[in-house]
Write a protein that holds these residues in place. Sequence first.
Motif, mmCIF file in Angstrom:
data_model
loop_
_atom_site.group_PDB
_atom_site.id
_atom_site.type_symbol
_atom_site.label_atom_id
_atom_site.label_comp_id
_atom_site.label_asym_id
_atom_site.label_seq_id
_atom_site.Cartn_x
_atom_site.Cartn_y
_atom_site.Cartn_z
ATOM 1 N N ALA A 65 0.815 -1.213 0.000
ATOM 2 C CA ALA A 65 0.000 0.000 0.000
ATOM 3 C C ALA A 65 0.850 1.266 0.000
ATOM 4 N N ASN A 66 2.090 1.160 0.474
ATOM 5 C CA ASN A 66 2.931 2.352 0.617
ATOM 6 C C ASN A 66 3.964 2.545 -0.483
ATOM 7 N N LEU A 67 4.292 1.491 -1.221
ATOM 8 C CA LEU A 67 5.287 1.628 -2.272
ATOM 9 C C LEU A 67 4.912 2.649 -3.350
ATOM 10 N N PRO A 68 3.625 2.804 -3.698
ATOM 11 C CA PRO A 68 3.298 3.831 -4.697
ATOM 12 C C PRO A 68 3.713 5.240 -4.286
ATOM 13 N N LYS A 69 3.877 5.491 -2.986
ATOM 14 C CA LYS A 69 4.327 6.805 -2.532
ATOM 15 C C LYS A 69 5.735 7.113 -3.013
ATOM 16 N N LEU A 70 6.482 6.059 -3.378
ATOM 17 C CA LEU A 70 7.839 6.222 -3.898
ATOM 18 C C LEU A 70 7.858 6.161 -5.426
ATOM 19 N N GLY A 71 6.681 6.137 -6.028
ATOM 20 C CA GLY A 71 6.603 6.056 -7.476
ATOM 21 C C GLY A 71 6.726 4.653 -8.021
ATOM 22 N N LEU A 147 13.754 -5.583 -1.174
ATOM 23 C CA LEU A 147 13.100 -5.121 0.048
ATOM 24 C C LEU A 147 12.634 -6.309 0.871
ATOM 25 N N GLU A 148 12.812 -6.226 2.171
ATOM 26 C CA GLU A 148 12.183 -7.189 3.072
ATOM 27 C C GLU A 148 10.798 -6.670 3.425
ATOM 28 N N ASP A 149 9.882 -7.583 3.717
ATOM 29 C CA ASP A 149 8.484 -7.175 3.847
ATOM 30 C C ASP A 149 8.210 -6.259 5.033
ATOM 31 N N ASP A 150 9.123 -6.176 6.003
ATOM 32 C CA ASP A 150 8.901 -5.287 7.146
ATOM 33 C C ASP A 150 9.545 -3.921 6.961
ATOM 34 N N ALA A 151 9.980 -3.626 5.744
ATOM 35 C CA ALA A 151 10.527 -2.294 5.476
ATOM 36 C C ALA A 151 9.408 -1.260 5.558
ATOM 37 N N LEU A 152 9.667 -0.183 6.274
ATOM 38 C CA LEU A 152 8.720 0.916 6.361
ATOM 39 C C LEU A 152 9.119 1.995 5.366
ATOM 40 N N VAL A 153 8.161 2.454 4.592
ATOM 41 C CA VAL A 153 8.416 3.468 3.574
ATOM 42 C C VAL A 153 8.473 4.848 4.204
ATOM 43 N N LYS A 154 9.490 5.620 3.812
ATOM 44 C CA LYS A 154 9.616 7.005 4.252
ATOM 45 C C LYS A 154 9.346 7.892 3.042
ATOM 46 N N PRO A 155 8.113 8.389 2.894
ATOM 47 C CA PRO A 155 7.751 9.168 1.712
ATOM 48 C C PRO A 155 8.539 10.476 1.624
ATOM 49 N N GLY A 156 8.571 11.028 0.441
ATOM 50 C CA GLY A 156 9.243 12.300 0.242
ATOM 51 C C GLY A 156 10.040 12.332 -1.045
ATOM 52 N N LYS A 157 10.645 11.214 -1.398
ATOM 53 C CA LYS A 157 11.435 11.115 -2.621
ATOM 54 C C LYS A 157 10.907 9.953 -3.460
ATOM 55 N N LYS A 158 11.156 10.018 -4.749
ATOM 56 C CA LYS A 158 10.820 8.913 -5.630
ATOM 57 C C LYS A 158 12.025 7.977 -5.731
ATOM 58 N N LEU A 159 11.756 6.688 -5.732
ATOM 59 C CA LEU A 159 12.824 5.700 -5.806
ATOM 60 C C LEU A 159 13.688 5.926 -7.033
ATOM 61 N N ARG A 160 13.063 6.172 -8.160
ATOM 62 C CA ARG A 160 13.804 6.399 -9.393
ATOM 63 C C ARG A 160 14.759 7.586 -9.250
#
Length: 264
Positions: A65-71, A147-160
């Motif tokens: 649910a949170n990965l889209p925040k990183l694009g 990524l391991e499944d317990d990684a918490l996403v820190k929004p703000g930047k795009k992965l790319r």
Amino acid sequence: LLGRFVMQCGALDEAAVDGACLLQHRYEGPDSPHITDPSGVADPLVYVLTVNTTVGNDRCASLSANLPKLGVTSFEVVMGVFAGDFSSVNDLIAASPFTWTDEQDHAWRHTNQGNGALACTIGHHRIWQLAQAALSKPGAPRWAVVLEDDALVKPGKKLRDVLAKVPEKADIAFLDNFHCKHHEPGLVGTELYVHSTGSIGYAVTARGVATLLALEFALPADSMLNVAIREERVFGWCAEEPLFGHDDAAMSERFDGVPEKFGH
């Protein structure tokens, strides 16, 4: 021991079962296509390592649910080994997809890591194999993200955008808030702290993943990342603004089911 399937973030609601990160059909075909932006730069491949347990499914659903925040628009889930299914390291070694030498067996037991770290490392190794095959294809992107499944996403930047800043000299990029806590952002080589831990979020190039697969399978995944860099086989890179981390206030169950508090 290991399964794999692809999840498209946009189809999460239709694919989820009781909120869990489970698709109705395992992915068996060619690797999923990667998306390119108008400039023609390919998105990185993204792999998520999880286990088919209630905790693993919940984590995977949250991360999805949170990965889209990183694009991130698509990623591949790799179902790893759950160490709780094995009564001892001996049983897990016997069931692992590797031919173990006496030296490897001895080396692994002396890490004192137990079933959890071994199960996790088997999963990372499988992702390295998948990434190597995918990155070798014509038109493949430069990076594969693990990524391991317990990684918490820190929004703000795009992965790319973050990976676009990594110099060509680097072949392993640490994207979490833990592995590089002893180092300044930027390139890292033989000075990498020998006991740097954590493998919740990192990226590898084709050269980087080939280097990791060439190492003897006798250490936990995070230690293998360190060895590749400290032995001058490749350079690493530490992100200035990490994209992934663990919550100080949260108690996370590791692959062996033992609660452990993760800090920054």
